[in-house]
Design a protein around this motif. Sequence first.
Motif, PDB file in Angstrom:
ATOM      1  N   GLN A 225      16.644  -3.743   3.679  1.00  0.00           N
ATOM      2  CA  GLN A 225      17.223  -4.441   4.830  1.00  0.00           C
ATOM      3  C   GLN A 225      16.973  -5.951   4.792  1.00  0.00           C
ATOM      4  O   GLN A 225      17.702  -6.724   5.410  1.00  0.00           O
ATOM      5  N   SER A 226      15.942  -6.361   4.087  1.00  0.00           N
ATOM      6  CA  SER A 226      15.553  -7.776   4.119  1.00  0.00           C
ATOM      7  C   SER A 226      16.579  -8.640   3.407  1.00  0.00           C
ATOM      8  O   SER A 226      17.205  -8.242   2.437  1.00  0.00           O
ATOM      9  N   LYS A 227      16.700  -9.860   3.906  1.00  0.00           N
ATOM     10  CA  LYS A 227      17.626 -10.825   3.307  1.00  0.00           C
ATOM     11  C   LYS A 227      16.881 -11.805   2.386  1.00  0.00           C
ATOM     12  O   LYS A 227      17.376 -12.197   1.349  1.00  0.00           O
ATOM     13  N   ASN A 228      15.691 -12.225   2.814  1.00  0.00           N
ATOM     14  CA  ASN A 228      14.923 -13.197   2.027  1.00  0.00           C
ATOM     15  C   ASN A 228      13.446 -12.830   2.017  1.00  0.00           C
ATOM     16  O   ASN A 228      12.618 -13.494   2.652  1.00  0.00           O
ATOM     17  N   PRO A 229      13.122 -11.768   1.298  1.00  0.00           N
ATOM     18  CA  PRO A 229      11.718 -11.344   1.221  1.00  0.00           C
ATOM     19  C   PRO A 229      10.907 -12.234   0.285  1.00  0.00           C
ATOM     20  O   PRO A 229      11.441 -12.932  -0.574  1.00  0.00           O
ATOM     21  N   VAL A 230       9.596 -12.200   0.473  1.00  0.00           N
ATOM     22  CA  VAL A 230       8.641 -12.904  -0.386  1.00  0.00           C
ATOM     23  C   VAL A 230       7.517 -11.937  -0.725  1.00  0.00           C
ATOM     24  O   VAL A 230       7.057 -11.190   0.142  1.00  0.00           O
ATOM     25  N   ILE A 231       7.079 -11.947  -1.980  1.00  0.00           N
ATOM     26  CA  ILE A 231       5.915 -11.160  -2.386  1.00  0.00           C
ATOM     27  C   ILE A 231       4.696 -12.062  -2.369  1.00  0.00           C
ATOM     28  O   ILE A 231       4.677 -13.111  -3.009  1.00  0.00           O
ATOM     29  N   LEU A 232       3.683 -11.660  -1.629  1.00  0.00           N
ATOM     30  CA  LEU A 232       2.432 -12.393  -1.565  1.00  0.00           C
ATOM     31  C   LEU A 232       1.416 -11.629  -2.409  1.00  0.00           C
ATOM     32  O   LEU A 232       0.991 -10.524  -2.051  1.00  0.00           O
ATOM     33  N   ALA A 233       1.055 -12.188  -3.563  1.00  0.00           N
ATOM     34  CA  ALA A 233       0.197 -11.498  -4.526  1.00  0.00           C
ATOM     35  C   ALA A 233      -1.261 -11.817  -4.276  1.00  0.00           C
ATOM     36  O   ALA A 233      -1.666 -12.979  -4.307  1.00  0.00           O
ATOM     37  N   GLY A 234      -2.057 -10.774  -4.036  1.00  0.00           N
ATOM     38  CA  GLY A 234      -3.494 -10.934  -3.811  1.00  0.00           C
ATOM     39  C   GLY A 234      -4.302 -10.429  -4.989  1.00  0.00           C
ATOM     40  O   GLY A 234      -3.768 -10.004  -6.022  1.00  0.00           O
ATOM     41  N   GLY A 235      -5.604 -10.429  -4.828  1.00  0.00           N
ATOM     42  CA  GLY A 235      -6.497 -10.015  -5.905  1.00  0.00           C
ATOM     43  C   GLY A 235      -6.321  -8.584  -6.329  1.00  0.00           C
ATOM     44  O   GLY A 235      -6.624  -8.222  -7.478  1.00  0.00           O
ATOM     45  N   GLY A 236      -5.814  -7.730  -5.431  1.00  0.00           N
ATOM     46  CA  GLY A 236      -5.596  -6.336  -5.776  1.00  0.00           C
ATOM     47  C   GLY A 236      -4.616  -6.138  -6.921  1.00  0.00           C
ATOM     48  O   GLY A 236      -4.650  -5.114  -7.599  1.00  0.00           O
ATOM     49  N   GLU A 292      10.411 -19.134   6.039  1.00  0.00           N
ATOM     50  CA  GLU A 292      11.762 -18.616   6.256  1.00  0.00           C
ATOM     51  C   GLU A 292      11.865 -17.103   6.063  1.00  0.00           C
ATOM     52  O   GLU A 292      12.856 -16.484   6.474  1.00  0.00           O
ATOM     53  N   ALA A 293      10.901 -16.495   5.434  1.00  0.00           N
ATOM     54  CA  ALA A 293      10.997 -15.090   5.030  1.00  0.00           C
ATOM     55  C   ALA A 293      11.132 -14.158   6.232  1.00  0.00           C
ATOM     56  O   ALA A 293      10.477 -14.347   7.259  1.00  0.00           O
ATOM     57  N   ASP A 294      11.976 -13.156   6.045  1.00  0.00           N
ATOM     58  CA  ASP A 294      12.056 -12.116   7.076  1.00  0.00           C
ATOM     59  C   ASP A 294      11.172 -10.914   6.719  1.00  0.00           C
ATOM     60  O   ASP A 294      10.946 -10.042   7.548  1.00  0.00           O
ATOM     61  N   LEU A 295      10.668 -10.899   5.469  1.00  0.00           N
ATOM     62  CA  LEU A 295       9.753  -9.834   5.055  1.00  0.00           C
ATOM     63  C   LEU A 295       8.733 -10.410   4.080  1.00  0.00           C
ATOM     64  O   LEU A 295       9.095 -10.995   3.059  1.00  0.00           O
ATOM     65  N   ILE A 296       7.464 -10.255   4.416  1.00  0.00           N
ATOM     66  CA  ILE A 296       6.376 -10.642   3.511  1.00  0.00           C
ATOM     67  C   ILE A 296       5.789  -9.365   2.950  1.00  0.00           C
ATOM     68  O   ILE A 296       5.246  -8.530   3.693  1.00  0.00           O
ATOM     69  N   ILE A 297       5.906  -9.191   1.640  1.00  0.00           N
ATOM     70  CA  ILE A 297       5.351  -8.012   0.971  1.00  0.00           C
ATOM     71  C   ILE A 297       3.986  -8.416   0.415  1.00  0.00           C
ATOM     72  O   ILE A 297       3.887  -9.031  -0.642  1.00  0.00           O
ATOM     73  N   ALA A 298       2.945  -8.110   1.167  1.00  0.00           N
ATOM     74  CA  ALA A 298       1.585  -8.498   0.772  1.00  0.00           C
ATOM     75  C   ALA A 298       1.021  -7.418  -0.134  1.00  0.00           C
ATOM     76  O   ALA A 298       0.796  -6.283   0.295  1.00  0.00           O
ATOM     77  N   VAL A 299       0.784  -7.758  -1.393  1.00  0.00           N
ATOM     78  CA  VAL A 299       0.303  -6.791  -2.375  1.00  0.00           C
ATOM     79  C   VAL A 299      -1.164  -7.083  -2.689  1.00  0.00           C
ATOM     80  O   VAL A 299      -1.495  -8.101  -3.290  1.00  0.00           O
ATOM     81  N   GLY A 300      -2.048  -6.197  -2.244  1.00  0.00           N
ATOM     82  CA  GLY A 300      -3.463  -6.325  -2.562  1.00  0.00           C
ATOM     83  C   GLY A 300      -4.122  -7.551  -1.975  1.00  0.00           C
ATOM     84  O   GLY A 300      -4.982  -8.150  -2.614  1.00  0.00           O
ATOM     85  N   SER A 301      -3.763  -7.928  -0.756  1.00  0.00           N
ATOM     86  CA  SER A 301      -4.346  -9.115  -0.123  1.00  0.00           C
ATOM     87  C   SER A 301      -5.088  -8.741   1.153  1.00  0.00           C
ATOM     88  O   SER A 301      -4.645  -7.866   1.903  1.00  0.00           O
TER      89      SER A 301
END
Length: 607
Positions: A225-236, A292-301
Motif C-alpha cells: 500500500q505504501s507509496k514512498n517507503p524507507v528502510i531504516l537499517a539497524g544493528g540487527g 516524507e515517508a508514509d512507511l518506515i520499515i525499521a529492520v533490527g533497530s
Amino acid sequence: MQTIRLTAAQAMVKYLSVQKNEDGEALIPAAWGIFGHGNVVGLGEALHGIRDKLPTYRGHNEQTMAHAAIAYAKAKKRKQAMMVTSSIGPGATNMVTAAALAHANRLPVLFVPGDVFANRAPDPVLQQVEYIQDGTISANDCFRPVSRYYDRISRPEHLLTALPRAMRVLTDAAECGPVTLAFCQDTQGEAYDYPVHFFDKKTWIKRRPQADARELEAAVALIKQSKNPVILAGGGVHYSDACDELAVFAQTYQIPVVETQAGKSALTGDHPMNYGPVGVTGGDAANSLCGEADLIIAVGSRLQDFTTGSWSIFKNKDHKILALNVQPYDAHKHNSVSLVADAKWALTALDGQLGGVAKMPPAASLLENWAKEVDAVTAAPSGNDLPTDMQVVGAVQRSADASTLVMGAAGTMPGELHKLWNSPSVGGYHMEYGFSCMGYEIAGALGIKMALPDREVICMVGDGSYMMANSELATAVMMNQKITLVITDNRGFGCINRLQHSKGGAGFNNLLDDSFHVNPSHIDFAAHTASMGAESVKVTTIAELEEALATAKTKSNSQVIVIDTDPWPSTEAGGSWWEVGVPEVSVRKEVNAARKEFEAHKKEQLR
C-alpha cells in the motif's frame, strides 16, 4: 551415574571450554582477567590449568578489558563471546560500566566477578560492601540492572543450572546481552562430584525465529500500500547476517535504505539504494526521505532518540512504522506494526510474497547533493588554519581500502563519522553508540582486531576519551595486535562544549581553558603513546596526516598519529533536532532564546 570430582572453578572453566557455536568455533574462545583476592586462588588456578584450551588475557583495567571483550563479540556478530573476571570490590564495580554498555547494545559477555564468602565466617572481608538492611547483598548486586541474566554461585552444584541458563542468554537472538555469575570466593575452591555428561560438548545454534503468518500478511499489505517507503537499517541486520538480503531487497523494490549508527555499513557506501545516515547525526538525504515517508520499515533497530531525532524526523502525518525485530519489546515501540522475526528470514519471506513490484525510487539529486556537502567539509584545506575533525575524517577516507574498518564511541567522532564515512566494504564501520561510552575506543579497537585480524582497524579517538582510558594500547602492543590510533586533540570535550553553547550556555568546564586550572595543560600524546610501545608521530597538517596513514599501513605494530584540531566547527549540513532539557528560566538571554526554540520543536515531536 559417572561423576568427576572438581572444584567449582575447575568445573566452570571446563564447561565453558566445550561450548561451541554452529560454525564449530568455541563459543567462549578466551577469558580476560585481572586477578586479586576473590578470584586469583580459586578461579585463577582453574584458568591456569586449562590455559591451552581456554586462554586467559590480562588487561590493565577491568572496565576496558571488558570493553575489548564486548567489541570482540560485536565484531563477531554475536557468534562468540568472552569471559571477563575480576576480584571483589573495586575490581568488580569497575566492570559495571562495561556491563551497562553491553546491555544497551545487546551484546554478549560473561562477567564472573569474585564475591564475598558464602559461609560468611570471615565477614567483613577486605573490599566487602556491607548493606546493613540486607545481609545477602554484595557489591556485585550492582550488576543486576545491567545484566540480562544474573546469578550468585554460592554452592558448587549451582553451576549445573546457572551455566546452561547463562549460555542460553548469550546465544539467544532476542535476549542476548551480558550475563553475570557472581562467584563466591570460598565456593570457587570447594569440590563436588559433577556428572561427567555435564561436560559433553554442546553446540548452541543461532535461532532464526519465523514470523507469525498474520504479522507477515499485515507487513506485506503495508508495503504494497505504501507509496514512498524507507528502510531504516539497524544493528540487527549485521547480527542476523542479513546484509546481502537487505541489499537485494532494497534493489529489487527500489526502496531507499537509511542507516543507524549500529546499522551503518550494512550496505557499502556506494550501493545505489544507500541514502546514508539517519537521525541526529544523519544526512540531508536520509532525513528528508524519512520526513516524507508514509512507511518506515525499521529492520533490527531499537529506535533510540538519535535514530529518530527524538521522534521528530517522521513528519508525514499519515506515516506508519513497520518494526521488524527479533525482540518483541522493540517491535512494539511507539505503536509500530510488529513483525517479530529474524531479519534474514523475514526479508526473504517478504520478498517471496511481494511479487517483485518495485516502488518509485527517490530523485538522484538527493544523493548527489549530499555527496557535495560531504566533499565540501572533508576536502583537504587550502590554507594554514587548524584542521577540522571533518577534514581528518576525509584524510582517513582517502587512505581507506576494502580492509579498512573505522571505529569510535564518544565525543565528536560518532557524529562526524556517521555523517561522513563512506564505508568501502560491508562491516567497515564499528561505533559503540548505544551507551556512547568514553574510553571504549582503544580497548574496543583491540577487541575488533582480535576478532578480525585481516582488517586494518583505525581507532578515531579524541583527547578527552584518550585521557579517560588508554592503558589497553599497552595491551595491544604486548599482544602484537596492530591497531592504528588517530588522536584528534581539540584540548577538551569539544562536542559537549558545542552542545553547551548551542543551548545558550556559557563555556564552562568542557574545554581545558574553560575549566579550573592553575597550570595550563600541555599533554604530549605522541610521547605518552610511545611510552607504551606504539610507534607515534605528531602531524600538523592534513597532508602530513595522509602521509602518516600511508606509512602506518605498511607497519606491523600499533601506530599512533596525533593531530591538533579546531574544537569549534562541525558538519552543519544534515542532522536533526535532538531533545536536550533546556532551562525554562535563566538569567542568560541566550538560554531563553534556546528555550523558545526547544518549545517549537516539541510541538513537532511524534506523540
